[in-house]
Scaffold this motif. Structure first.
Motif, mmCIF file in Angstrom:
data_model
loop_
_atom_site.group_PDB
_atom_site.id
_atom_site.type_symbol
_atom_site.label_atom_id
_atom_site.label_comp_id
_atom_site.label_asym_id
_atom_site.label_seq_id
_atom_site.Cartn_x
_atom_site.Cartn_y
_atom_site.Cartn_z
ATOM 1 N N ASP A 170 1.082 -9.514 -1.271
ATOM 2 C CA ASP A 170 0.136 -10.551 -1.665
ATOM 3 C C ASP A 170 -0.146 -10.436 -3.170
ATOM 4 O O ASP A 170 -0.005 -9.356 -3.767
ATOM 5 C CB ASP A 170 -1.151 -10.430 -0.860
ATOM 6 N N PRO A 171 -0.514 -11.564 -3.812
ATOM 7 C CA PRO A 171 -0.663 -11.575 -5.284
ATOM 8 C C PRO A 171 -1.626 -10.522 -5.805
ATOM 9 O O PRO A 171 -1.360 -9.896 -6.844
ATOM 10 C CB PRO A 171 -1.175 -12.991 -5.566
ATOM 11 N N LEU A 172 -2.740 -10.296 -5.098
ATOM 12 C CA LEU A 172 -3.713 -9.315 -5.580
ATOM 13 C C LEU A 172 -3.119 -7.917 -5.600
ATOM 14 O O LEU A 172 -3.267 -7.162 -6.567
ATOM 15 C CB LEU A 172 -4.972 -9.357 -4.703
ATOM 16 N N LEU A 173 -2.398 -7.567 -4.521
ATOM 17 C CA LEU A 173 -1.786 -6.240 -4.438
ATOM 18 C C LEU A 173 -0.647 -6.113 -5.440
ATOM 19 O O LEU A 173 -0.432 -5.044 -6.026
ATOM 20 C CB LEU A 173 -1.285 -5.984 -3.012
ATOM 21 N N GLU A 174 0.100 -7.214 -5.651
ATOM 22 C CA GLU A 174 1.186 -7.171 -6.631
ATOM 23 C C GLU A 174 0.629 -6.923 -8.033
ATOM 24 O O GLU A 174 1.211 -6.167 -8.826
ATOM 25 C CB GLU A 174 1.965 -8.482 -6.605
ATOM 26 N N THR A 175 -0.503 -7.532 -8.341
ATOM 27 C CA THR A 175 -1.142 -7.298 -9.640
ATOM 28 C C THR A 175 -1.566 -5.851 -9.774
ATOM 29 O O THR A 175 -1.403 -5.215 -10.831
ATOM 30 C CB THR A 175 -2.357 -8.225 -9.796
ATOM 31 N N ARG A 176 -2.108 -5.275 -8.688
ATOM 32 C CA ARG A 176 -2.534 -3.872 -8.722
ATOM 33 C C ARG A 176 -1.330 -2.944 -8.910
ATOM 34 O O ARG A 176 -1.393 -1.960 -9.662
ATOM 35 C CB ARG A 176 -3.281 -3.532 -7.422
ATOM 36 N N ILE A 177 -0.214 -3.264 -8.219
ATOM 37 C CA ILE A 177 0.991 -2.441 -8.344
ATOM 38 C C ILE A 177 1.516 -2.505 -9.772
ATOM 39 O O ILE A 177 1.904 -1.477 -10.362
ATOM 40 C CB ILE A 177 2.072 -2.905 -7.344
ATOM 41 N N ALA A 178 1.519 -3.719 -10.360
ATOM 42 C CA ALA A 178 2.008 -3.866 -11.731
ATOM 43 C C ALA A 178 1.143 -3.070 -12.695
ATOM 44 O O ALA A 178 1.658 -2.411 -13.623
ATOM 45 C CB ALA A 178 2.033 -5.342 -12.110
ATOM 46 N N ALA A 179 -0.168 -3.100 -12.482
ATOM 47 C CA ALA A 179 -1.062 -2.337 -13.357
ATOM 48 C C ALA A 179 -0.828 -0.838 -13.203
ATOM 49 O O ALA A 179 -0.818 -0.085 -14.187
ATOM 50 C CB ALA A 179 -2.513 -2.686 -13.038
ATOM 51 N N ALA A 180 -0.631 -0.389 -11.959
ATOM 52 C CA ALA A 180 -0.368 1.029 -11.722
ATOM 53 C C ALA A 180 0.948 1.451 -12.351
ATOM 54 O O ALA A 180 1.062 2.542 -12.943
ATOM 55 C CB ALA A 180 -0.356 1.310 -10.214
ATOM 56 N N LEU A 181 1.969 0.589 -12.243
ATOM 57 C CA LEU A 181 3.251 0.888 -12.868
ATOM 58 C C LEU A 181 3.106 1.013 -14.379
ATOM 59 O O LEU A 181 3.674 1.916 -15.007
ATOM 60 C CB LEU A 181 4.262 -0.210 -12.529
ATOM 61 N N GLY A 182 2.338 0.084 -14.944
ATOM 62 C CA GLY A 182 2.136 0.141 -16.389
ATOM 63 C C GLY A 182 1.434 1.414 -16.818
ATOM 64 O O GLY A 182 1.826 2.057 -17.807
ATOM 65 N N ALA A 183 0.411 1.809 -16.075
ATOM 66 C CA ALA A 183 -0.327 3.029 -16.416
ATOM 67 C C ALA A 183 0.534 4.268 -16.213
ATOM 68 O O ALA A 183 0.480 5.220 -17.005
ATOM 69 C CB ALA A 183 -1.595 3.117 -15.567
ATOM 70 N N LEU A 184 1.351 4.262 -15.158
ATOM 71 C CA LEU A 184 2.178 5.427 -14.861
ATOM 72 C C LEU A 184 3.288 5.600 -15.889
ATOM 73 O O LEU A 184 3.618 6.731 -16.282
ATOM 74 C CB LEU A 184 2.780 5.284 -13.451
ATOM 75 N N GLU B 147 0.828 -1.208 0.000
ATOM 76 C CA GLU B 147 0.000 0.000 0.000
ATOM 77 C C GLU B 147 0.860 1.255 0.000
ATOM 78 O O GLU B 147 0.518 2.262 -0.636
ATOM 79 C CB GLU B 147 -0.940 -0.021 1.200
ATOM 80 N N ARG B 148 1.995 1.204 0.689
ATOM 81 C CA ARG B 148 2.909 2.349 0.656
ATOM 82 C C ARG B 148 3.423 2.578 -0.762
ATOM 83 O O ARG B 148 3.575 3.715 -1.213
ATOM 84 C CB ARG B 148 4.071 2.126 1.629
ATOM 85 N N GLN B 149 3.688 1.490 -1.485
ATOM 86 C CA GLN B 149 4.133 1.628 -2.872
ATOM 87 C C GLN B 149 3.049 2.244 -3.738
ATOM 88 O O GLN B 149 3.330 3.074 -4.610
ATOM 89 C CB GLN B 149 4.529 0.254 -3.418
ATOM 90 N N LEU B 150 1.804 1.875 -3.494
ATOM 91 C CA LEU B 150 0.701 2.463 -4.269
ATOM 92 C C LEU B 150 0.629 3.969 -4.033
ATOM 93 O O LEU B 150 0.451 4.743 -4.983
ATOM 94 C CB LEU B 150 -0.620 1.801 -3.874
ATOM 95 N N VAL B 151 0.748 4.388 -2.775
ATOM 96 C CA VAL B 151 0.710 5.827 -2.479
ATOM 97 C C VAL B 151 1.885 6.537 -3.152
ATOM 98 O O VAL B 151 1.739 7.640 -3.705
ATOM 99 C CB VAL B 151 0.727 6.069 -0.960
ATOM 100 N N ALA B 152 3.070 5.901 -3.133
ATOM 101 C CA ALA B 152 4.238 6.521 -3.760
ATOM 102 C C ALA B 152 4.041 6.665 -5.268
ATOM 103 O O ALA B 152 4.408 7.681 -5.869
ATOM 104 C CB ALA B 152 5.485 5.692 -3.461
ATOM 105 N N LEU B 153 3.454 5.658 -5.905
ATOM 106 C CA LEU B 153 3.198 5.737 -7.348
ATOM 107 C C LEU B 153 2.159 6.820 -7.645
ATOM 108 O O LEU B 153 2.303 7.584 -8.619
ATOM 109 C CB LEU B 153 2.717 4.386 -7.865
#
Length: 607
Positions: A533-547, A506-512
């Motif tokens: 966790d896998p669900l959060l890792e998928t969300r982080i990967a999607a956010a990275l891709g969009a960013l 979640e901290r990584q999501l806020v940083a992104l």
């Protein structure tokens, strides 16, 4: 000049000169420390008259109040009234001196703190490496606190006692220069004796504290480990160890007590010797030549007044040496060169997407801690040349210590290369204004730092004027809006100290999300290594891709699955760029990247 030894007895002249230069430089850095100091000392000198006026009054009453068998009541009353007026005036002067000294000291320390904080934030990121961070924190906390404590007690005592000794010595010399020299000469060794004893007493109590800590440790283990000791039938050795610790602690405390027993009566002993010498010389001379019975009595009291501050004075000298050592360490930080220097004639970055290029870049880290001065390090990057077109997504891959993070830091201009050139948008970084670069280039570190605020507050560190609508829009673009709405208070959710109320993912999501608020043209990502966790890792990967979409992106890839998704992979080994190409091409080549990818697949399968 080493800091150690500042508290030793009898510092050599060279060390005293260094201390004087340090104080002079400290006053230049924080002028308020020396502002009006002479006037403050004069006021303290006037304030010390309150402690001198009583011996003078006694002398006046003895010599002038009793004459020819008569008691001159009027004379005595007038003398007492004058003495009372002097005492009131000196009390006002003393209060003014204390207030002035305290106010100027706090103003000076305020200026020193502010300058120190500003300088630290202008240092290069290299100066903020983990092993240096503790030293910097120590400078702005314990070293400044040492100066604060000195000015709160030591500096005040130093000035007041110094003024008192000057005033008393002046009055003694005015009464009778010969007796004054006898008093000063007899009492002079007391200063050196007390300093010697105090130094030994401090060392003895330090040793005693160490022995006490060892005793507490032994007792704690004896009590907490009772079950283990009984099971191993080892009570005897442990009891013997505890008895030894008790004995050593007792011996250390006894030694400190013995030294203290010598220290505290020393002033009385020297006072007795000094008064005896004064009385003996006065008796041998007899009355006459300006020496009266009242002068002898007044001189007796003045001698005690002169000796009173010496014990405190020696303590202040030791504290002053500690404060000077702290000031020298603070000035050492201010002497540390600031981060990459600002260009004298900055060049503007071109509009639109930005490319990144490195030409023959070599970089060697500075000594581990310039505040300490250890040996330097081997180059972290060696002759790296690479060009990254605008909008390209590049992954940096390599073993730990290969130079991935160093390369990213150079592109972000957290440091300048030792040799070679780094360009962004075709402009060398040394010619780009720092504020302009930060608007166009954003770094998301491996361990993002969140301030103890709300999520919205952390986002506004990147975009101070951002509205809630704009923040929600940014979250929607990164696919985070449902996550934000699922939090207890949405954007108003507090993240805790350093983001402790959120998970690592979640901290990584806020940083992104914070990075997206500035709409950067160049994005540098240091992929987190912590498991989520896998669900959060998928969300982080999607956010990275969009960013990273449509932006020049340099990603330090710790998971090679990230490298596989990049447009291009740069492989570093021992500071050199050894491979450069697409994921599929590098696998087909069968080189360093193929070996690393195979090892990563095996480790992932085994996990």
């Amino acid at each position: 000049m080493s800091v150690e030894g500042e508290g030793r007895i009898g510092p050599d002249p060279a060390r005293r000169f260094v201390a004087a230069r340090t104080i002079q430089r400290g006053v230049r850095v924080a002028p308020a420390l020396g502002h009006g100091l002479l006037l403050t000392f004069v006021l303290a000198l006037v304030g010390s008259l309150a402690r001198v006026v009583v011996p003078v009054l006694i002398q006046q009453v003895v010599d002038g109040g009793f004459r020819d068998g008569e008691v001159r009541v009027g004379w005595i009353v007038r003398s007492c009234a004058v003495a009372a007026a002097v005492i009131v005036a000196s009390a006002i002067a003393l209060r003014t001196a204390v207030r002035r000294l305290g106010t100027q000291a706090e103003r000076g320390l305020y200026a020193l703190r502010v300058r120190l904080y500003e300088h630290i934030h202008r240092l290069s990121l290299e100066s903020h490496r983990e092993e240096r961070r503790g030293a910097l924190v120590s400078r702005v906390t314990s070293d400044i606190e040492t100066l604060t404590m000195f000015f709160a007690w030591g500096g005040l005592t130093f000035m007041l006692d110094g003024a008192l000794m000057v005033a008393v010595a002046s009055v003694m010399l005015a009464y009778d220069w010969m007796l004054a020299l006898v008093a000063l000469g007899t009492s002079a060794p007391l200063f050196f004796v007390l300093r010697r004893l105090q130094a030994r007493l401090v060392a003895a109590y330090e040793h005693a504290r160490g022995r006490n800590a060892a005793l507490l440790s032994a007792v704690s283990e004896l009590v907490a480990g009772t079950e283990t000791l009984r099971a191993a039938r080892a009570q005897g050795p442990m009891l013997a160890r505890t008895r030894r610790a008790v004995r050593e602690r007792t011996d250390a405390q006894t030694r400190a007590g013995i030294i203290g027993a010598f220290l505290f009566p020393s002033g009385e002993v020297f006072a007795a010797f000094t008064v005896t010498a004064v009385v003996a010389v006065g008796a041998l001379r007899g009355l006459g030549d300006g020496l009266t019975a009242g002068s002898m009595v007044g001189f007796y009291f003045l001698t005690y007044r002169f000796l009173e501050p010496i014990a405190e004075f020696t303590e202040v000298v030791d504290q002053a040496q500690t404060a000077v050592a702290g000031l020298r360490r603070v000035l050492g930080v201010l002497d540390t060169p600031i981060g990459p220097p600002a260009p004298s004639a900055p060049l503007p970055l071109p509009e639109g997407p930005l490319s990144v290029a490195l030409h023959e870049v070599t970089f060697a880290y500075a000594p581990r801690d310039t505040l300490v001065g250890e040996a330097g390090e081997a180059p972290a990057l060696r002759n790296v040349t690479v060009e990254i077109p605008a909008r390209q997504h590049v992954a940096l891959v390599g073993e730990s210590g290969s130079g991935k993070t160093t390369l990213a830091r150079l592109v972000a201009r957290f440091a300048d290369p030792t040799a070679g050139t780094v360009l962004v948008g075709g402009v060398t970084l040394r010619r780009i204004d720092g504020a302009a670069l930060r608007r166009r280039l954003v770094v998301v570190p491996q361990e993002p730092f969140l301030f103890a605020d709300t999520i919205a507050g952390n986002l506004r560190f990147a975009s101070p004027d951002a509205t809630e609508t704009e923040m929600r829009g940014a979250a929607a673009r990164l696919g985070m809006l449902d996550w934000i709405d699922g939090l207890p208070e949405g954007l108003a959710t507090r993240v805790g100290q350093r983001g402790s109320a959120l998970s690592g993912g979640e901290r990584q999501l806020v940083a992104l999300l914070r990075a997206s608020m500035t709409s950067p043209d160049v994005l540098i990502l240091d992929e987190a290594t912590s498991a989520v966790d896998p669900l959060l890792e998928t969300r982080i990967a999607a956010a990275l891709g969009a960013l990273s979409e449509g932006r020049t992106t340099i990603a330090i890839a710790h998971r090679l699955s990230t490298a596989a998704r990049a447009d291009r992979v740069l492989v570093l080994h021992e500071g050199r760029l050894v491979e450069d190409g697409r994921h599929e091409d590098l696998l087909a080549r069968g080189g360093t990247y193929a070996r690393m990818y195979g090892q990563w697949l095996d480790a992932t399968a085994a996990g």
